[in-house]
Write an enzyme that holds these catalytic residues in place. Sequence first.
Site, PDB file in Angstrom:
ATOM      1  N   ARG A  73       0.802  -1.234   0.000  1.00 19.43           N
ATOM      2  CA  ARG A  73       0.000   0.000   0.000  1.00 19.43           C
ATOM      3  C   ARG A  73       0.828   1.274   0.000  1.00 19.43           C
ATOM      4  NH1 ARG A  73      -3.920  -1.696   2.913  1.00 19.43           N
ATOM      5  NH2 ARG A  73      -3.050  -3.745   2.644  1.00 19.43           N
ATOM      6  N   HIS A 151       8.164   6.142   9.879  1.00 17.62           N
ATOM      7  CA  HIS A 151       7.358   6.039   8.653  1.00 17.62           C
ATOM      8  C   HIS A 151       6.609   7.376   8.546  1.00 17.62           C
ATOM      9  CE1 HIS A 151       5.142   4.578   5.376  1.00 17.62           C
ATOM     10  NE2 HIS A 151       4.613   3.490   5.870  1.00 17.62           N
TER      11      HIS A 151
END
Length: 484
Positions: A73, A151
């Site tokens: 994703r 992230h």
Amino acid sequence: MPARNMTPRTKASTRHLVSINDLTNSEIECVFDVAQAYLNELGDRQLKYRIGRGKRVAPDSILATLFFEPSTRTRLSFESAMLRLGGSIITSADPATSSAAKGESLADSVRVVGNYADLLVIRHPRDGAARLAAEYASVPVINGGDGSHEHPTQTLCDLFTLKQKHKSIKNLKVAISGDLKGSRTIHSFVYALARFGATIEPLPAPGMELPPHVDRRLREEFSSKIVARALEQGAASIDALYVTADEPHQQSLFSGPEIDYERVVIEKKIDAVYVTRFQKERWSEKDVSYPKIDAAFLKNAKYSQASVMHPLPRVGELDAAIDSDIRAIYFQQAAYGVPVRMALISLLLGLERGKSLRRFESGFQNNRLPIYDQPRSMGVQCVNPNCIVHEPSESQYVRNKFHVVRAAHQCLLRCAYCETDLDSFVTANNRSKWYSHGRNLLSDAGEPSKEMLAFATEEDACKEGFHLRKNTRPGTARKATAAS
Ligand SMILES: [Zn+2]
């Protein structure tokens, strides 16, 4: 031994996004403004949170996705974002067939692919890999997830989702559930929540608490204060809350034992529950007790208005039966990944007229931290075994490089790549070959002297031919301990 300062500097104007702390709060708001404008202009007419059309904003630009770890994703949403902007993509997404599998270093890969693309998105299993890539790349590098480190683009999507739902992040109360130790998503997220003034309630699985260095940074650098469970009677489910002062100077508000606890306890309704996946690849024990968020959990009155978020994919910790619950917003959260990444790409490429991410030295941290920088063969090394500095193929390209963090009560060395803290070491002078445990040479203001060396232990210094400096009081041999 590599020559000193061999690391090539990227162009002064090149900006990278490795940590969420590389962006100031106002820059994050700028990304959100641009993302909102894309959503308004290009949003799907039925599903307002979804980008449904494209625009030729970046017709001549190429985005490269370099993924050294499986991902679907993050990579697809970056590629979708670039295609919606009218740009092109090239990708290396299979670690088994990439040049890395042939032994090529990351430092070489990014210098080569930087000639083929205008922007690199990197996913890597090693902590700190994205920082190393940014040191060598001639075009902007975006960290698509590096080991357990950070992230940051997931965090941008998460914050944008919270803002869409709750208008403002300030004073929100956000519970974070699951693996808080190994989840890079959580580490970026809690820093950002603290910076925007949210209260954080950790709900870790046993043994998966926030790492000590993340906890330390929340408290010492992001104005958060821990409120312990013992302060609330019968609050068995609350281990601790991180309450964030509005401004750093308001830290003093928290100095007394009676501070704001009452307010926190009374206002214990949670605005959002953030659920993280059980990362079985990072945990050897199979039968670990992992919290599950389901209808029974959400029945608790404190969660009656709580948005339920998850970075996805889920593997059982989030019951699919609550997908239709109005509080479940994780599919919107995934959809927002596209406008947010469109905004980030167009800003990093300088395509938004009148808006830009200013060139920065240290992002959110106003003052650039001094750097201790020595060849990899000399002195102390990062204590995180998963740090990129320990990757054999990178050994010629990394250095023993640390930020010097001079906190009120101690001096820390923070790995410049993975940001793991080292809080115990001895310092030495490489010219006169003495070491000292009575005085920490790093405590002095300014940049560390080029002659200064740090060793993990006194024994290491002796092994390298250093002698205890005369006229210093004998001390106990220090052992190197990692802060995480
Ligand atoms: Zn490191």
